[in-house]
Design a protein around this motif. Sequence first.
Motif, short mmCIF file in Angstrom:
data_model
loop_
_atom_site.label_atom_id
_atom_site.label_comp_id
_atom_site.label_asym_id
_atom_site.label_seq_id
_atom_site.Cartn_x
_atom_site.Cartn_y
_atom_site.Cartn_z
N ALA A 216 -9.85 5.84 2.03
CA ALA A 216 -9.76 6.64 3.04
C ALA A 216 -9.21 7.89 2.75
CB ALA A 216 -8.93 5.88 4.35
N PRO A 217 -9.80 8.97 3.17
CA PRO A 217 -9.56 10.16 2.99
C PRO A 217 -8.00 10.46 2.53
CG PRO A 217 -10.99 10.47 4.70
CD PRO A 217 -10.44 8.98 4.61
N ALA A 218 -6.94 10.05 3.44
CA ALA A 218 -5.58 10.15 3.20
C ALA A 218 -4.88 9.39 2.30
CB ALA A 218 -4.85 10.24 4.76
N SER A 219 -5.58 8.35 1.81
CA SER A 219 -4.93 7.34 1.11
C SER A 219 -4.69 7.93 -0.51
CB SER A 219 -5.88 6.30 0.95
OG SER A 219 -7.14 6.46 0.18
N VAL A 220 -3.72 7.29 -1.16
CA VAL A 220 -3.54 7.75 -2.51
C VAL A 220 -3.48 6.63 -3.39
CG1 VAL A 220 -1.81 8.89 -4.19
CG2 VAL A 220 -2.42 9.77 -1.99
N PRO A 221 -4.08 6.19 -4.56
CA PRO A 221 -3.90 4.98 -5.31
C PRO A 221 -2.43 4.33 -5.46
CG PRO A 221 -5.61 6.35 -6.29
CD PRO A 221 -4.90 7.24 -5.23
N LEU A 295 0.97 11.15 -8.34
CA LEU A 295 -0.34 10.96 -7.67
C LEU A 295 -0.51 11.80 -6.28
CD1 LEU A 295 -0.83 7.30 -8.29
CD2 LEU A 295 -1.65 9.05 -9.83
N ALA A 296 -1.45 12.41 -6.17
CA ALA A 296 -2.00 13.22 -5.13
C ALA A 296 -3.36 13.09 -4.82
CB ALA A 296 -1.35 14.53 -4.74
N ARG A 297 -3.70 13.53 -3.71
CA ARG A 297 -5.27 13.73 -3.24
C ARG A 297 -5.45 15.05 -3.03
NH1 ARG A 297 -9.63 10.84 -2.49
NH2 ARG A 297 -8.33 8.89 -2.29
N ASP A 298 -6.34 15.66 -3.79
CA ASP A 298 -6.95 17.03 -3.47
C ASP A 298 -7.28 17.41 -2.41
OD1 ASP A 298 -8.45 19.52 -3.88
OD2 ASP A 298 -7.30 19.87 -5.74
N ALA A 299 -6.78 18.29 -1.65
CA ALA A 299 -7.29 18.69 -0.37
C ALA A 299 -8.57 19.16 -0.07
CB ALA A 299 -6.16 19.64 0.45
N VAL A 300 -9.18 19.77 -1.17
CA VAL A 300 -10.32 20.45 -1.20
C VAL A 300 -11.46 19.57 -1.70
CG1 VAL A 300 -11.96 22.54 -2.07
CG2 VAL A 300 -9.37 22.84 -1.30
N THR A 301 -11.24 18.73 -2.72
CA THR A 301 -12.45 18.00 -3.39
C THR A 301 -12.10 16.55 -2.97
OG1 THR A 301 -10.91 17.46 -5.10
CG2 THR A 301 -12.32 19.55 -5.36
N GLY A 302 -10.84 16.22 -2.43
CA GLY A 302 -10.62 14.69 -2.17
C GLY A 302 -10.74 14.00 -3.28
N ARG A 303 -10.54 14.46 -4.69
CA ARG A 303 -10.24 13.36 -5.79
C ARG A 303 -8.72 13.24 -5.92
NH1 ARG A 303 -14.42 15.27 -10.43
NH2 ARG A 303 -16.64 14.66 -9.26
N ILE A 304 -8.36 12.44 -6.81
CA ILE A 304 -7.05 12.10 -7.00
C ILE A 304 -6.51 12.77 -8.24
CG2 ILE A 304 -5.50 10.21 -7.56
CD1 ILE A 304 -6.64 10.01 -4.77
N VAL A 305 -5.31 13.48 -8.01
CA VAL A 305 -4.85 14.32 -9.00
C VAL A 305 -3.51 13.47 -9.76
CG1 VAL A 305 -3.71 16.57 -9.55
CG2 VAL A 305 -5.35 16.49 -7.82
N LEU A 306 -3.59 13.64 -11.10
CA LEU A 306 -2.41 12.68 -11.66
C LEU A 306 -1.84 13.75 -12.64
CD1 LEU A 306 -1.19 10.28 -13.23
CD2 LEU A 306 -3.51 10.08 -14.57
N ASN A 307 -0.47 13.86 -12.37
CA ASN A 307 0.30 14.82 -13.35
C ASN A 307 1.53 14.42 -13.80
OD1 ASN A 307 -1.29 16.88 -12.32
ND2 ASN A 307 0.15 17.69 -10.98
N ALA A 308 1.70 14.59 -15.07
CA ALA A 308 2.99 14.01 -15.69
C ALA A 308 4.03 14.83 -14.82
CB ALA A 308 3.04 14.38 -17.17
N ALA A 309 5.32 14.13 -14.96
CA ALA A 309 6.46 14.85 -14.32
C ALA A 309 7.78 14.54 -14.91
CB ALA A 309 6.33 14.33 -12.85
N ALA A 310 8.95 15.35 -14.69
CA ALA A 310 10.06 14.83 -15.09
C ALA A 310 10.64 13.75 -14.36
CB ALA A 310 11.07 16.17 -15.08
N ALA A 311 11.23 12.63 -15.16
CA ALA A 311 11.59 11.39 -14.59
C ALA A 311 12.84 11.55 -13.62
CB ALA A 311 12.01 10.42 -15.53
N SER A 312 13.75 12.40 -13.94
CA SER A 312 14.85 12.73 -13.23
C SER A 312 14.44 13.54 -11.86
CB SER A 312 15.85 13.75 -13.71
OG SER A 312 16.47 12.94 -14.96
N MET A 313 13.16 14.17 -11.97
CA MET A 313 13.02 14.99 -10.57
C MET A 313 12.22 14.00 -9.91
SD MET A 313 12.90 17.77 -8.71
CE MET A 313 13.58 19.09 -10.06
N VAL A 314 11.56 13.15 -10.36
CA VAL A 314 10.71 12.14 -9.49
C VAL A 314 11.69 11.05 -8.89
CG1 VAL A 314 9.24 9.84 -9.85
CG2 VAL A 314 8.71 12.50 -10.90
N GLN A 315 12.79 10.77 -9.43
CA GLN A 315 13.78 9.86 -9.13
C GLN A 315 14.49 10.60 -7.71
OE1 GLN A 315 14.43 6.53 -9.50
NE2 GLN A 315 15.94 6.73 -7.83
#
Length: 463
Positions: A216-221, A295-315
Amino acid sequence: MSFNSTPSPFSVLQELGIVDASDYKRVLAHPDRAELFGYLALDDYVVWLVGRGLLSKASLEAGRARIVEDGAGHQYLPLIARAQHKLLVLEARASHDCFHTLVAEGIITGDECEDALVVVMEDEVIDSPAAALAWMVLEAEMTPERLDEIRAVEGGSARRAAIIAEADMLLDEHGAAAREASARVRWRWLGALVLAAGVAMWISARLAPQPQPEPAPASVPTCDDAGIVRTINTAMATSLPAHDGMSIAMARGRPLPKPALDRYVEVGFASETGIRGCFARLSGGDRAQVHAYILARDAVTGRIVLNAAAASMVQARYGHLDAGGRFIHRADPIGRAALRKAFDAAADQITEGKLDPLMIAQLRRTVDRKVRYAEEDPEPEHVRRIVDIEPLAPCRDLGSGNSFSCRLMVEHNDPVSVVFGGTKVHEGDFTVVRDGPGGAWRMGSVFSRELGIATAGAPPAPP
């Protein structure tokens, strides 16, 4: 900090905190002080001080870093960078003389000398012919057979014999140190490989459409989705380390660990932004650590975006959500969006919010031989100093209703983190003010000092 309209080079360095009054006494007592009479430029003055042992390169770099942090004296940054470059050039010339001495003594051939000078880095200080010979064995891949051939040559000068004997001693010392540090080297290589994968591939990774039905358009894996895991593993498998430390280790035939990720877990899903924060266990060295991604869904293309991130910031961000996925720490009454806007505006006033591109280029040449082999160094990108911020607690009213202290996590870049593909994370208290009820929020007048205190402190404990 203030500057005179036409300050002398020494007074500028003193105002910047790079030298002090006792250093000036040493300058006046130096037998070569008359050489300063013709120097008007700050960079030439700095080179003279370092060359005479009156100023260390470490003190110069520490002063440059302070200017970048607090912004005062930023107009002198280009001259300091020029002085640092001149010092590198002078050291390279001295190093080259050591290699030419090896040729003159019949230790290496002219072709071997030329090959070595092609790859020796400009900031490698080789202070003796013996050190040059040891460098050729350790860094330029001179074979043991070739070294034995050099040792077996009969005759030659006493200096030739002394150079070879000293080089053998240096090689023995290096071998002992290398054995002691081998485990640490392996882990640094592993971390740098994953960071390289993150920079080279994950920042712009887009999952290709999979055979299964489109969600579905709003879902993220989920964090352990098969397509996500496959993309991460592909990134690590196809990203090769480019930095010298890794290349040298591989050339020595040392076994290097194969990085692996498992134990994928969700930290939280922010319903307000549609972003899922994830952790995985990174192993393969002498210990395991947390690797984070979002993980996020690109609002324009609808594809899933995968970005590396800082662990402390994610927590900090995705580990503090309510049952509906909304942020618990909202930085009221300022608001998360207004706080970020005020923080970015204040940070942009410090060295224009960007890192020094000349310093990035210099560091990149130091750690990556592929850049040095290029006919022309690429123009370094301009990188924002502040990557992200996250409130860690409710903001505290300082008494007037128009001034608040907010505890924030700050993710920021510095030249080293940019070159190696990571960021740094620190915590600190920051003052946010407005000019009366209903006014726009802005960072307080002490923002520069608060940012300096935060970034000088210890980073938060890893999750």
